[in-house]
Write a protein that holds these residues in place. Structure first.
Motif, mmCIF file in Angstrom:
data_model
loop_
_atom_site.group_PDB
_atom_site.id
_atom_site.type_symbol
_atom_site.label_atom_id
_atom_site.label_comp_id
_atom_site.label_asym_id
_atom_site.label_seq_id
_atom_site.Cartn_x
_atom_site.Cartn_y
_atom_site.Cartn_z
ATOM 1 N N LEU A 164 -52.663 7.637 -7.926
ATOM 2 C CA LEU A 164 -51.651 8.761 -8.126
ATOM 3 C C LEU A 164 -51.348 9.312 -9.231
ATOM 4 N N LYS A 165 -51.605 7.247 -10.023
ATOM 5 C CA LYS A 165 -51.424 7.196 -11.458
ATOM 6 C C LYS A 165 -52.354 8.384 -12.737
ATOM 7 N N VAL A 166 -53.203 8.128 -11.876
ATOM 8 C CA VAL A 166 -54.466 9.079 -12.817
ATOM 9 C C VAL A 166 -54.286 10.432 -12.400
ATOM 10 N N ILE A 167 -53.902 10.897 -11.451
ATOM 11 C CA ILE A 167 -53.929 12.389 -11.110
ATOM 12 C C ILE A 167 -52.584 12.417 -12.061
ATOM 13 N N ASP A 225 -51.692 11.743 -15.321
ATOM 14 C CA ASP A 225 -51.809 11.054 -16.462
ATOM 15 C C ASP A 225 -52.522 12.894 -16.703
ATOM 16 N N GLU A 226 -53.435 12.602 -15.627
ATOM 17 C CA GLU A 226 -54.380 14.374 -15.935
ATOM 18 C C GLU A 226 -53.616 15.600 -16.003
ATOM 19 N N ILE A 227 -51.921 15.232 -15.200
ATOM 20 C CA ILE A 227 -51.374 16.705 -15.437
ATOM 21 C C ILE A 227 -50.580 16.930 -16.709
ATOM 22 N N GLY A 228 -50.230 15.719 -17.048
ATOM 23 C CA GLY A 228 -49.935 15.126 -18.549
ATOM 24 C C GLY A 228 -48.546 16.366 -18.712
ATOM 25 N N ASP A 229 -48.828 16.968 -20.353
ATOM 26 C CA ASP A 229 -47.128 17.555 -20.280
ATOM 27 C C ASP A 229 -47.832 18.902 -20.834
ATOM 28 N N CYS A 230 -47.754 19.546 -19.085
ATOM 29 C CA CYS A 230 -49.179 20.124 -18.707
ATOM 30 C C CYS A 230 -48.888 21.763 -19.332
ATOM 31 N N THR A 231 -49.032 22.542 -20.219
ATOM 32 C CA THR A 231 -49.321 23.588 -19.964
ATOM 33 C C THR A 231 -50.213 24.941 -19.512
ATOM 34 N N ARG A 232 -50.201 25.013 -18.147
ATOM 35 C CA ARG A 232 -51.979 25.111 -17.942
ATOM 36 C C ARG A 232 -50.983 26.725 -16.822
ATOM 37 N N CYS A 233 -49.768 26.859 -17.229
ATOM 38 C CA CYS A 233 -49.141 28.045 -15.940
ATOM 39 C C CYS A 233 -48.054 28.718 -16.806
ATOM 40 N N PRO A 234 -47.544 29.918 -16.848
ATOM 41 C CA PRO A 234 -46.073 29.919 -17.201
ATOM 42 C C PRO A 234 -45.221 29.268 -16.962
ATOM 43 N N GLN A 241 -53.898 22.521 -7.032
ATOM 44 C CA GLN A 241 -55.846 21.688 -7.240
ATOM 45 C C GLN A 241 -55.321 20.061 -7.425
ATOM 46 N N PHE A 242 -53.335 19.774 -8.177
ATOM 47 C CA PHE A 242 -53.388 18.524 -8.808
ATOM 48 C C PHE A 242 -53.149 17.703 -6.944
ATOM 49 N N LEU A 243 -52.000 18.569 -6.350
ATOM 50 C CA LEU A 243 -51.758 18.218 -5.276
ATOM 51 C C LEU A 243 -52.102 18.156 -3.792
ATOM 52 N N ILE A 244 -53.645 18.985 -4.232
ATOM 53 C CA ILE A 244 -54.858 18.172 -3.199
ATOM 54 C C ILE A 244 -55.435 17.041 -3.433
ATOM 55 N N LYS A 245 -55.495 16.563 -4.980
ATOM 56 C CA LYS A 245 -55.700 14.897 -4.703
ATOM 57 C C LYS A 245 -54.387 14.114 -4.449
ATOM 58 N N GLN A 246 -53.385 15.254 -4.953
ATOM 59 C CA GLN A 246 -52.451 14.194 -4.443
ATOM 60 C C GLN A 246 -52.809 13.799 -2.822
ATOM 61 N N ILE A 247 -53.211 14.757 -2.083
ATOM 62 C CA ILE A 247 -52.732 14.684 -0.447
ATOM 63 C C ILE A 247 -54.206 13.704 -0.015
ATOM 64 N N ASP A 248 -55.468 13.646 -0.982
ATOM 65 C CA ASP A 248 -56.358 13.257 -0.756
ATOM 66 C C ASP A 248 -56.389 11.760 -0.892
ATOM 67 N N VAL A 249 -55.178 11.397 -1.613
ATOM 68 C CA VAL A 249 -55.302 9.997 -2.035
ATOM 69 C C VAL A 249 -54.694 9.170 -1.221
ATOM 70 N N VAL A 250 -53.155 10.503 -1.006
ATOM 71 C CA VAL A 250 -52.443 9.765 0.131
ATOM 72 C C VAL A 250 -52.833 9.167 1.537
ATOM 73 N N GLN A 251 -53.942 10.811 2.416
ATOM 74 C CA GLN A 251 -54.575 11.013 3.370
ATOM 75 C C GLN A 251 -53.619 10.643 4.644
ATOM 76 N N PRO A 252 -52.428 10.915 4.656
ATOM 77 C CA PRO A 252 -50.958 11.347 5.560
ATOM 78 C C PRO A 252 -51.419 11.793 7.254
ATOM 79 N N LYS A 253 -50.909 11.574 8.602
ATOM 80 C CA LYS A 253 -51.622 11.598 9.378
ATOM 81 C C LYS A 253 -50.799 13.424 9.453
ATOM 82 N N VAL A 254 -49.821 13.591 9.466
ATOM 83 C CA VAL A 254 -48.683 14.093 9.127
ATOM 84 C C VAL A 254 -48.367 14.928 7.520
ATOM 85 N N ILE A 255 -48.546 16.374 7.692
ATOM 86 C CA ILE A 255 -47.424 17.297 6.255
ATOM 87 C C ILE A 255 -46.711 17.639 7.235
ATOM 88 N N VAL A 256 -45.520 17.556 7.021
ATOM 89 C CA VAL A 256 -44.386 18.613 7.669
ATOM 90 C C VAL A 256 -44.353 19.542 6.121
#
Length: 302
Positions: A117-120, A122-131, A217-232
């Motif tokens: 999760l820390k790698v994700i 750090d990848e986001i960084g000081d994000c300027t990808r969207c408005p 893209q980053f939230l998907i990576k977070q979900i794939d790392v945590v792999q919860p059984k249920v998402i609300v």
């Protein structure tokens, strides 16, 4: 140049028409323009010239009449009758989190999940990808909670308190979410909490498609790392992007959906419940469905 009253009225009508269509750039009121639109003032006739006295006059100059403006009425036609070049582009098609990226072939061991999760982050960084990066955000709100949990909550986006602290759901809506988690027999530290977007939208508006899709893209990576059984999914925005379809909450509640290998339950956002306290009972029904799936029991009242 003088303009007749009829021509001035016609010009005013044309200008009003274009202003109503949102065209303003050509229209800058100035003193010469104001004078040009005023009816011509009476001018004192000059003294007769020698030519006039002798009866030999130059030919009269015909008045200059501005040609009528050609108005293209295509703007007034129904959209389906306009040529493709003038039509608005269609709304982008929603795609579920399952359709955006293939599911990972392997799982990350529990001990390695905090580092992943820390790698994700750090990848986001000081994000300027969207408005949203330029909309006055103060901090990027990554997530909070246990990376090895079975239960994950996903909301819409940070509010003012979250933007100031850099943590999700710490304002009044966060306090209510904490109470909801406690009623399920858990603590906040035992679940994982994130949002569809990680930057606060100006004035807490709903995230736009380009903002949500850029951040997904980053939230998907977070979900794939945590792999919860249920998402609300908390609210319609979270449900829309997780599931890839826009549908009323009433049609999504009461049953499980699927995203990234987890079962997805949809319920009301805590901010909505603060405005509509009478709906808290309905949200509790959704949480009870999640509790049955996870084998949770509410705490015993002392």
């Amino acid at each position: 140049m003088s303009v007749t009253p009829e021509a001035a009225a016609r010009l005013r009508a044309y200008l009003a028409y274009f202003r109503d269509l949102g065209v303003h750039e050509f229209y800058r009121w100035s003193e010469p323009a104001a004078q040009a639109l005023e009816p011509a003032a009476a001018v004192e006739a000059p003294a007769p010239s020698i030519a006039a006295a002798t009866g030999v006059l130059p030919p009269a100059t015909p008045p200059v009449v501005a040609p009528p403006l050609e108005i293209d009425d295509r703007e007034l036609q129904p959209a389906h009758m306009l040529p493709p070049s003038l039509r608005e582009p269609p709304a982008p098609a929603l795609r579920s989190f399952d359709d955006l990226v293939p599911l990972p072939a392997t799982t990350i061991p529990a001990a390695d999940r905090p580092a992943a999760l820390k790698v994700i982050q750090d990848e986001i960084g000081d994000c300027t990808r969207c408005p949203l990066a330029y909309g006055g955000r103060r901090k990027i709100v990554f997530a909070d909670g246990d990376p090895n949990t079975e239960l994950m909550f996903i909301g819409e986006g940070p509010g003012a308190d979250e933007d100031a602290q850099g943590l999700p759901f710490v304002g009044k809506a966060g306090q209510l979410l904490n109470n909801m988690i406690n009623a399920m027999g858990l603590k906040r530290e035992q679940v994982y909490i994130a949002n569809i977007v990680k930057c606060r939208p100006p004035a807490n508006r709903t995230p736009e498609y380009v903002e949500a899709s850029t951040c997904s893209q980053f939230l998907i990576k977070q979900i794939d790392v945590v792999q919860p059984k249920v998402i609300v999914a908390l609210g319609s925005t979270a449900a829309t992007y997780l599931l890839g379809r826009k549908q009323a909450l009433a049609g999504l509640r009461g049953s499980f959906h699927s995203a990234r290998g987890a079962k997805v339950a949809v319920t009301y956002h805590p901010a909505f419940l603060l405005r509509e306290p009478r709906m808290k009972g309905e949200a509790w029904k959704d949480l009870q469905m999640v509790m049955r799936e996870l084998g949770l029991k509410p705490p015993v009242k002392q």
